[in-house]
Motif scaffolding. Structure first.
Motif, PDB file in Angstrom:
ATOM      1  N   VAL A   1     -13.228   6.649  -6.452  1.00 46.85           N
ATOM      2  CA  VAL A   1     -12.576   6.639  -5.141  1.00 46.85           C
ATOM      3  C   VAL A   1     -11.170   7.211  -5.250  1.00 46.85           C
ATOM      4  N   VAL A   2     -10.436   6.790  -6.278  1.00 46.16           N
ATOM      5  CA  VAL A   2      -9.088   7.299  -6.516  1.00 46.16           C
ATOM      6  C   VAL A   2      -9.107   8.818  -6.705  1.00 46.16           C
ATOM      7  N   GLY A   3     -10.023   9.300  -7.540  1.00 48.25           N
ATOM      8  CA  GLY A   3     -10.111  10.730  -7.795  1.00 48.25           C
ATOM      9  C   GLY A   3     -10.466  11.525  -6.558  1.00 48.25           C
ATOM     10  N   PHE A   4     -11.406  11.027  -5.772  1.00 49.89           N
ATOM     11  CA  PHE A   4     -11.836  11.739  -4.574  1.00 49.89           C
ATOM     12  C   PHE A   4     -10.714  11.821  -3.540  1.00 49.89           C
ATOM     13  N   LEU A   5     -10.011  10.710  -3.311  1.00 52.07           N
ATOM     14  CA  LEU A   5      -8.920  10.703  -2.342  1.00 52.07           C
ATOM     15  C   LEU A   5      -7.820  11.677  -2.741  1.00 52.07           C
ATOM     16  N   GLY A   6      -7.470  11.660  -4.020  1.00 46.14           N
ATOM     17  CA  GLY A   6      -6.427  12.569  -4.477  1.00 46.14           C
ATOM     18  C   GLY A   6      -6.841  14.021  -4.371  1.00 46.14           C
ATOM     19  N   ALA A   7      -8.081  14.304  -4.721  1.00 45.56           N
ATOM     20  CA  ALA A   7      -8.552  15.690  -4.739  1.00 45.56           C
ATOM     21  C   ALA A   7      -8.658  16.283  -3.350  1.00 45.56           C
ATOM     22  N   ILE A   8      -9.236  15.534  -2.417  1.00 50.34           N
ATOM     23  CA  ILE A   8      -9.537  16.101  -1.109  1.00 50.34           C
ATOM     24  C   ILE A   8      -8.283  16.318  -0.258  1.00 50.34           C
ATOM     25  N   SER A   9      -7.224  15.553  -0.524  1.00 48.93           N
ATOM     26  CA  SER A   9      -6.025  15.664   0.312  1.00 48.93           C
ATOM     27  C   SER A   9      -4.881  16.419  -0.347  1.00 48.93           C
ATOM     28  N   PHE A  10      -4.995  16.709  -1.636  1.00 46.34           N
ATOM     29  CA  PHE A  10      -3.872  17.315  -2.351  1.00 46.34           C
ATOM     30  C   PHE A  10      -3.449  18.645  -1.751  1.00 46.34           C
ATOM     31  N   TRP A  11      -4.392  19.551  -1.554  1.00 42.00           N
ATOM     32  CA  TRP A  11      -4.016  20.877  -1.057  1.00 42.00           C
ATOM     33  C   TRP A  11      -3.503  20.865   0.377  1.00 42.00           C
TER      34      TRP A  11
ATOM     35  N   ILE B   1      -4.895  12.238 -11.180  1.00 46.91           N
ATOM     36  CA  ILE B   1      -3.468  12.527 -11.338  1.00 46.91           C
ATOM     37  C   ILE B   1      -2.860  12.927 -10.004  1.00 46.91           C
ATOM     38  N   ALA B   2      -3.582  13.718  -9.218  1.00 48.32           N
ATOM     39  CA  ALA B   2      -3.095  14.106  -7.890  1.00 48.32           C
ATOM     40  C   ALA B   2      -2.874  12.878  -7.021  1.00 48.32           C
ATOM     41  N   PHE B   3      -3.826  11.930  -7.053  1.00 50.90           N
ATOM     42  CA  PHE B   3      -3.703  10.698  -6.268  1.00 50.90           C
ATOM     43  C   PHE B   3      -2.486   9.896  -6.714  1.00 50.90           C
ATOM     44  N   ALA B   4      -2.253   9.850  -8.016  1.00 51.49           N
ATOM     45  CA  ALA B   4      -1.156   9.042  -8.546  1.00 51.49           C
ATOM     46  C   ALA B   4       0.202   9.526  -8.046  1.00 51.49           C
ATOM     47  N   PHE B   5       0.366  10.834  -7.842  1.00 50.31           N
ATOM     48  CA  PHE B   5       1.658  11.381  -7.445  1.00 50.31           C
ATOM     49  C   PHE B   5       1.839  11.509  -5.938  1.00 50.31           C
ATOM     50  N   ALA B   6       0.770  11.587  -5.175  1.00 50.00           N
ATOM     51  CA  ALA B   6       0.862  11.979  -3.769  1.00 50.00           C
ATOM     52  C   ALA B   6       1.469  10.909  -2.876  1.00 50.00           C
TER      53      ALA B   6
ATOM     54  N   ASN C   1      -7.387  10.172   4.751  1.00 47.13           N
ATOM     55  CA  ASN C   1      -6.807   9.784   3.464  1.00 47.13           C
ATOM     56  C   ASN C   1      -6.195   8.398   3.531  1.00 47.13           C
ATOM     57  N   LEU C   2      -5.487   8.103   4.627  1.00 47.32           N
ATOM     58  CA  LEU C   2      -4.869   6.786   4.771  1.00 47.32           C
ATOM     59  C   LEU C   2      -5.921   5.684   4.842  1.00 47.32           C
ATOM     60  N   ILE C   3      -6.983   5.940   5.590  1.00 45.64           N
ATOM     61  CA  ILE C   3      -8.069   4.962   5.686  1.00 45.64           C
ATOM     62  C   ILE C   3      -8.734   4.786   4.321  1.00 45.64           C
ATOM     63  N   GLY C   4      -8.987   5.916   3.650  1.00 47.25           N
ATOM     64  CA  GLY C   4      -9.598   5.851   2.324  1.00 47.25           C
ATOM     65  C   GLY C   4      -8.723   5.122   1.325  1.00 47.25           C
ATOM     66  N   THR C   5      -7.400   5.321   1.428  1.00 44.56           N
ATOM     67  CA  THR C   5      -6.485   4.635   0.521  1.00 44.56           C
ATOM     68  C   THR C   5      -6.519   3.128   0.755  1.00 44.56           C
ATOM     69  N   SER C   6      -6.617   2.718   2.018  1.00 42.78           N
ATOM     70  CA  SER C   6      -6.703   1.277   2.299  1.00 42.78           C
ATOM     71  C   SER C   6      -7.961   0.680   1.668  1.00 42.78           C
ATOM     72  N   ILE C   7      -9.039   1.442   1.676  1.00 38.08           N
ATOM     73  CA  ILE C   7     -10.277   0.986   1.033  1.00 38.08           C
ATOM     74  C   ILE C   7     -10.090   0.930  -0.485  1.00 38.08           C
ATOM     75  N   GLY C   8      -9.496   1.995  -1.039  1.00 35.88           N
ATOM     76  CA  GLY C   8      -9.253   2.041  -2.479  1.00 35.88           C
ATOM     77  C   GLY C   8      -8.352   0.911  -2.946  1.00 35.88           C
ATOM     78  N   TYR C   9      -7.326   0.585  -2.162  1.00 38.87           N
ATOM     79  CA  TYR C   9      -6.415  -0.489  -2.546  1.00 38.87           C
ATOM     80  C   TYR C   9      -7.086  -1.861  -2.444  1.00 38.87           C
ATOM     81  N   THR C  10      -7.994  -2.009  -1.490  1.00 37.54           N
ATOM     82  CA  THR C  10      -8.757  -3.261  -1.405  1.00 37.54           C
ATOM     83  C   THR C  10      -9.612  -3.437  -2.658  1.00 37.54           C
ATOM     84  N   ILE C  11     -10.254  -2.345  -3.087  1.00 39.29           N
ATOM     85  CA  ILE C  11     -11.053  -2.384  -4.316  1.00 39.29           C
ATOM     86  C   ILE C  11     -10.175  -2.741  -5.513  1.00 39.29           C
ATOM     87  N   ALA C  12      -9.032  -2.048  -5.636  1.00 40.95           N
ATOM     88  CA  ALA C  12      -8.160  -2.252  -6.793  1.00 40.95           C
ATOM     89  C   ALA C  12      -7.609  -3.670  -6.838  1.00 40.95           C
TER      90      ALA C  12
END
Length: 468
Positions: free
Chosen positions: A397-407, A243-248, A124-135
């Motif tokens: 990317v945002v949706g996938f990261l939030g979904a896969i790590s939320f639970w 939404i899960a990604f936004a709060f996590a 998730n952390l690696i994916g977030t770094s990729i997502g933030y680079t995109i954003a």
């Protein structure tokens, strides 16, 4: 000078003066407060995900949208307070410290759940770094496009590649990644937190202005229409992931808590107060930005409120917001990458404790450079940048990261650790409630992951990697 070993500081040893610079575990004294912890959390939480909330609300509608947002905010706050209780194993003030999320899981739960935590957290952390680079690249690209639209009209394509902007962002991150740890990036987090409130406020203000200009609220009770039933399902599930990604922020909560100064009060109480302040502030911003963005654009809300050009004018204000996004993401990237950096560097230090390549450090202000840190962190930033160039799909990317790590990260592991840490009686009302929360979280996470995967496949069919 007497060498001080952890837990062996005493008046008799004659080293009490040196002990004032150390905490109870022999590490340099932590100085974090409610203020700094709140800044770290806000930097991690109020990210670019806020800009996708109008689109997420549009998929759910005026009834389900606010309800889902309130539920995610409440669940995130509750499970974060449980996770904060697990920073120390045993006693809240004198128990063994758990410096990282995975260390807390290993100390309290052990077994296969340690591997689950490690794989999901670091992925998730690696994916977030990729997502933030995109954003960040999209925001920088939007600055150029806003000027083009202002000069040539809104019907001109004004297309430009995002690749050069990803390279610029990556170069900045190579520099800032030489800040060694969380303790040294507090000032960057404060700057980033201010930037996050800046662009969120601009997005909110523009949404209100457009709503007033429209003469009322747009949108419907059921949300987006004019799509097939299957598309409606996939988009709804992807919205849950967004939404899960936004709060996590559970994947960096323990690492942030490890910056807080020693008791009294306990680190758990300080962290719970910081969490409460952060979640209240971010939830208010999320609600206002998501709802006012939906009110302004209705079911046609873009997947990124500012870079999707829901607003063209005033172009200088849109530019200012996008500058704030890019600056914020520089800090947010570091908040999310520090646990990865620390894990690799601790492993290297244990493996080669006498190697100057690993341990010899040159300090310049907040930067601390070792040959190993320079090489490894630079390689990490370069790799995440290359992957971002290949897959620049911000929304999915945002949706996938939030979904896969939320639970696993936000619900399962915090509740399981709390049950073990506080010896919650099996079969008690609290035990049953926590288990039910885990099951419901699993169902939501699986469904949202399915929707995000479907969205990713759809985007990938239309895109050629590295085409910008």
């Amino acid at each position: 000078m007497v060498k001080i070993e952890p837990f062996e500081v005493s008046l008799e040893a004659g080293n009490q003066a040196e002990a004032t610079a150390l905490d109870d575990d022999g590490r340099p004294r932590r100085t974090g407060t409610v203020c700094t912890a709140t800044a770290h959390i806000v930097t991690a939480v109020i990210g670019s995900g806020v800009l996708s909330l109008p689109w997420a609300t549009a998929q759910l509608g005026w009834v389900a949208g606010p309800i889902v947002m309130a539920v995610f905010g409440g669940v995130t706050y509750y499970t974060s307070t449980l996770q904060a209780e697990c920073y120390r194993t045993g006693d809240a003030e004198t128990g063994q410290r758990n410096y990282t999320y995975i260390k807390a899981v290993r100390s309290i739960l052990g077994g296969a759940r340690v591997k689950l935590c490690g794989v999901i957290q670091y992925a998730n952390l690696i994916g977030t770094s990729i997502g933030y680079t995109i954003a960040a690249s999209i925001s920088m690209q939007a600055i150029r496009r806003a000027g083009c639209f202002h000069a040539h009209g809104h019907n001109v394509p004004c297309h430009s590649s995002s690749t050069p902007y990803m390279i610029i962002f990556g170069a900045a991150e190579i520099i800032f990644s030489q800040i060694p740890d969380f303790h040294e990036i507090w000032w960057l987090s404060i700057v980033a937190a201010v930037m996050s409130f800046t662009y969120s406020s601009i997005g909110l203000g523009l949404g209100i202005a457009k709503t007033v200009a429209n003469g009322g609220f747009h949108g419907t009770i059921a949300g987006a229409a004019g799509v097939t039933a299957m598309q409606k399902v996939w988009h709804t599930l992807q919205a849950l992931g967004n939404i899960a990604f936004a709060f996590a922020f559970s994947n960096v909560l323990t690492e942030i808590q490890d910056t807080i100064k020693a008791p009294p009060p306990s680190e758990a109480k300080v962290m719970q107060k910081a969490t409460a302040l952060s979640v209240v502030a971010t939830s208010a911003f999320y609600a206002l930005c998501g709802w006012m963005g939906y009110a302004a654009f209705g079911n046609s809300a873009p997947d990124n409120l500012l870079t999707g050009f829901g607003f063209y004018e005033p172009f200088w204000l849109v530019d200012l917001a996008n500058v704030a996004i890019a600056v914020h993401l520089v800090g947010a990237y570091q908040v999310y990458c520090q646990p990865i950096f620390a894990f690799v560097e601790r492993s290297a230090a244990r493996q080669w404790p006498d190697s100057g390549f690993v341990t010899k450090e040159l300090r310049v202000g907040p930067f601390a450079v070792t040959a190993f840190r320079l090489a490894w962190r630079t390689a990490f930033v370069c790799l995440s940048t290359v992957v971002a160039m290949a897959l620049p799909f911000f929304g999915v990317v945002v949706g996938f990261l939030g979904a896969i790590s939320f639970w696993p990260l936000t619900i399962l592991l915090p509740t399981e650790m709390y049950i073990a840490q506080r010896a919650v009686p099996r079969g008690s009302a609290r035990w049953i409630g926590l288990k039910v929360l885990g099951v419901v979280g699993l169902i939501v996470s699986v469904a949202a992951t399915a929707g995000s995967v479907a969205g990713f496949v759809g985007e990938f069919k239309k895109f050629r990697p590295f085409s910008g």
